[in-house]
Motif scaffolding. Structure first.
Motif, PDB file in Angstrom:
ATOM      1  N   GLN A  43       2.445   9.658  -3.882  1.00  0.00           N
ATOM      2  CA  GLN A  43       1.606   8.459  -3.716  1.00  0.00           C
ATOM      3  C   GLN A  43       1.480   7.669  -5.012  1.00  0.00           C
ATOM      4  O   GLN A  43       1.455   6.445  -5.018  1.00  0.00           O
ATOM      5  N   GLY A  99      -4.768   9.036  -3.766  1.00  0.00           N
ATOM      6  CA  GLY A  99      -4.952   7.674  -3.234  1.00  0.00           C
ATOM      7  C   GLY A  99      -6.377   7.176  -3.429  1.00  0.00           C
ATOM      8  O   GLY A  99      -6.621   5.976  -3.405  1.00  0.00           O
ATOM      9  N   ALA A 100      -7.292   8.111  -3.647  1.00  0.00           N
ATOM     10  CA  ALA A 100      -8.692   7.700  -3.876  1.00  0.00           C
ATOM     11  C   ALA A 100      -9.013   7.743  -5.372  1.00  0.00           C
ATOM     12  O   ALA A 100     -10.166   7.585  -5.771  1.00  0.00           O
ATOM     13  N   HIS A 117       1.585  11.887  -0.213  1.00  0.00           N
ATOM     14  CA  HIS A 117       1.229  11.637   1.189  1.00  0.00           C
ATOM     15  C   HIS A 117       2.286  12.221   2.117  1.00  0.00           C
ATOM     16  O   HIS A 117       3.473  12.281   1.756  1.00  0.00           O
ATOM     17  N   GLU A 153      -7.179   1.066   5.891  1.00  0.00           N
ATOM     18  CA  GLU A 153      -5.897   1.695   5.541  1.00  0.00           C
ATOM     19  C   GLU A 153      -4.923   1.541   6.711  1.00  0.00           C
ATOM     20  O   GLU A 153      -3.744   1.224   6.526  1.00  0.00           O
ATOM     21  N   ARG A 191      -7.400  11.734   5.450  1.00  0.00           N
ATOM     22  CA  ARG A 191      -7.406  12.244   4.075  1.00  0.00           C
ATOM     23  C   ARG A 191      -7.335  13.765   4.141  1.00  0.00           C
ATOM     24  O   ARG A 191      -8.146  14.390   4.841  1.00  0.00           O
ATOM     25  N   HIS A 238      -9.661   8.756   7.055  1.00  0.00           N
ATOM     26  CA  HIS A 238      -9.552   8.082   5.756  1.00  0.00           C
ATOM     27  C   HIS A 238     -10.867   7.383   5.413  1.00  0.00           C
ATOM     28  O   HIS A 238     -11.530   6.802   6.262  1.00  0.00           O
ATOM     29  N   GLN A 279      -3.077  11.914   3.962  1.00  0.00           N
ATOM     30  CA  GLN A 279      -3.061  11.272   2.644  1.00  0.00           C
ATOM     31  C   GLN A 279      -3.740  12.089   1.554  1.00  0.00           C
ATOM     32  O   GLN A 279      -4.802  12.656   1.750  1.00  0.00           O
ATOM     33  N   ASN A 304       0.845  -1.185   0.000  1.00  0.00           N
ATOM     34  CA  ASN A 304       0.000   0.000   0.000  1.00  0.00           C
ATOM     35  C   ASN A 304       0.885   1.241   0.000  1.00  0.00           C
ATOM     36  O   ASN A 304       1.977   1.234   0.600  1.00  0.00           O
ATOM     37  N   CYS A 305       0.448   2.286  -0.657  1.00  0.00           N
ATOM     38  CA  CYS A 305       1.282   3.491  -0.817  1.00  0.00           C
ATOM     39  C   CYS A 305       1.737   4.058   0.525  1.00  0.00           C
ATOM     40  O   CYS A 305       2.924   4.385   0.698  1.00  0.00           O
ATOM     41  N   SER A 306       0.825   4.123   1.507  1.00  0.00           N
ATOM     42  CA  SER A 306       1.227   4.726   2.785  1.00  0.00           C
ATOM     43  C   SER A 306       2.246   3.845   3.511  1.00  0.00           C
ATOM     44  O   SER A 306       3.128   4.362   4.208  1.00  0.00           O
TER      45      SER A 306
HETATM   46  C1  2RA Z   1      -5.237   5.630  -0.342  1.00  0.00           C
HETATM   47  N1  2RA Z   1      -3.674   3.833   0.040  1.00  0.00           N
HETATM   48  O1  2RA Z   1      -4.383   6.504  -0.286  1.00  0.00           O
HETATM   49  C2  2RA Z   1      -4.871   4.219  -0.666  1.00  0.00           C
HETATM   50  C3  2RA Z   1      -4.699   4.076  -2.133  1.00  0.00           C
HETATM   51  N2  2RA Z   1      -4.367   2.793  -2.504  1.00  0.00           N
HETATM   52  O2  2RA Z   1      -6.439   5.854  -0.185  1.00  0.00           O
END
Ligand code: 2RA
Length: 341
Positions: free
Chosen positions: A323, A166-167, A248, A216, A241, A204, A162, A134-136
């Motif tokens: 991200q 990411g969405a 991020h 997440e 978010r 998030h 974030q 996952n990116c984070s």
């Molecule tokens: C987000 N990690 O940033 C998720 C995207 N894959 O919502």
């Protein structure tokens, strides 16, 4: 005459970034197939001086494909990933579908390359699945791991800020639209997120589980343990978010088993691959999402002793990373590059 590639989900934000990164890094492909849903089939995609026609994703799409980069959501990966592997492709999957599968390596090339040491594209591959974290998680561990290797992280507390990307691309568009609407004194359009996003922030949007954490946050906990191969490390996270486009930001408190002072930490991070240190207290110059956007490196700053810990056993740091790039497309393509080594 490199590998035959396929890009699955080529019209999405990460799919488009796959193409940018492949081109930026001069990835040696011999052919490339642009795959997407029925809706996008037939669209033309200009890439490296040629126009490619987007093909509708089917199992047969992977006949003759050596490496397939997936970023089309978990259900597509679940449905088509195994079909691609059956046809001999090595799948690098950006979705969460297989990340926690014990048979599937979960890889950040700078962090745990050994996890994929048994998978290489030697001539015709016999197919395999590799999961992109996952990116984070990627952005966090790019900074935390070099310190962990030196002083062994016992506990990590992460707060993330974030980006819209990411969405997905639609969320980025909604953030821009809402910002304009609010400035024009109009009612903001809320389609992707229930609450106003512009000039606001919220927990998030991932589903909240029975333990009160959202998906997440649980990805950060579980993926960190798998990538570090350490089921005992204590991790907790709060994912938020924020109204930022594509990078991020994450603050981390790290508690170590062995002492680690801030100067040593700064030296370690200065030498860490894929990391740049921006840590100037005099001019209050620290990482920002805008400065890391469209860049490969993760930026780290606010490196300081945790004053609530004794004996140099605690450290606080602040990290920013793109991200869509290092958080998704770049990491996946670095995995693909490793397959060729
Ligand atoms: C987000 N990690 O940033 C998720 C995207 N894959 O919502």
């Amino acid at each position: 005459d490199g590998p035959a590639l396929a890009v699955v989900g080529v019209t999405g934000a990460v799919g488009q970034e796959f193409l940018r990164v492949l081109s930026d890094r001069d990835f040696p492909y011999r052919s490339i197939r642009m795959l997407a849903s029925h809706r996008s089939a037939g669209r033309l995609i200009p890439f490296e001086g040629r126009d490619y026609v987007v093909e509708e994703l089917r199992p047969e799409s992977f006949d003759g494909v050596d490496i397939a980069l997936f970023s089309a959501g978990g259900s597509i990966s679940k449905e088509m990933g195994p079909a691609a592997v059956e046809r001999g492709a090595i799948v690098v999957d950006n979705s969460s579908a297989f990340r926690m599968d014990p048979e599937v390596p979960l890889v950040i090339p700078e962090v745990n390359p050994d996890a994929m040491a048994h998978i290489r594209l030697n001539g015709r591959s016999n197919g395999a699945l590799i999961a992109n974290p996952n990116c984070s998680t990627i952005i966090c561990l790019m900074a935390a791991t070099p310190l962990h290797r030196h002083a062994k992280v016992m506990r990590m507390v992460v707060s993330t800020y974030q980006a819209a990307s990411g969405a997905g691309a639609a969320a980025m568009e909604e953030l821009e639209l809402q910002t304009r609407e609010v400035l024009d004194g109009k009612q903001p359009t809320c389609k992707i997120f229930k609450k106003q996003y512009a000039f606001n922030l919220f927990s998030h949007n991932a589903p909240v589980l029975s333990n009160g954490y959202n998906e997440e946050e649980m990805k950060m906990v579980k993926e960190t343990r798998k990538i570090w191969n350490d089921m005992d490390v204590k991790v907790t996270a709060t994912c938020i978010r924020v109204p930022v486009m594509r990078a991020h930001a994450e603050s981390m408190n790290l508690q170590f088993e062995n002492p680690l002072d801030e100067d040593t930490a700064r030296q370690i991070l200065n030498g860490a691959p894929g990391v740049v240190v921006i840590d100037d207290r005099t001019s209050n110059d620290f990482p920002t999402p805008l400065e890391v956007s469209n860049k490969d490196d993760v930026a780290v700053g606010r490196i300081r002793q945790d004053l609530s810990q004794d004996g140099n056993l605690g450290l606080d740091i602040f990290v920013c990373g793109d991200q869509i790039r290092k958080g998704a497309a770049l990491n996946a393509i670095q995995i693909a590059e490793k397959l060729l080594q």
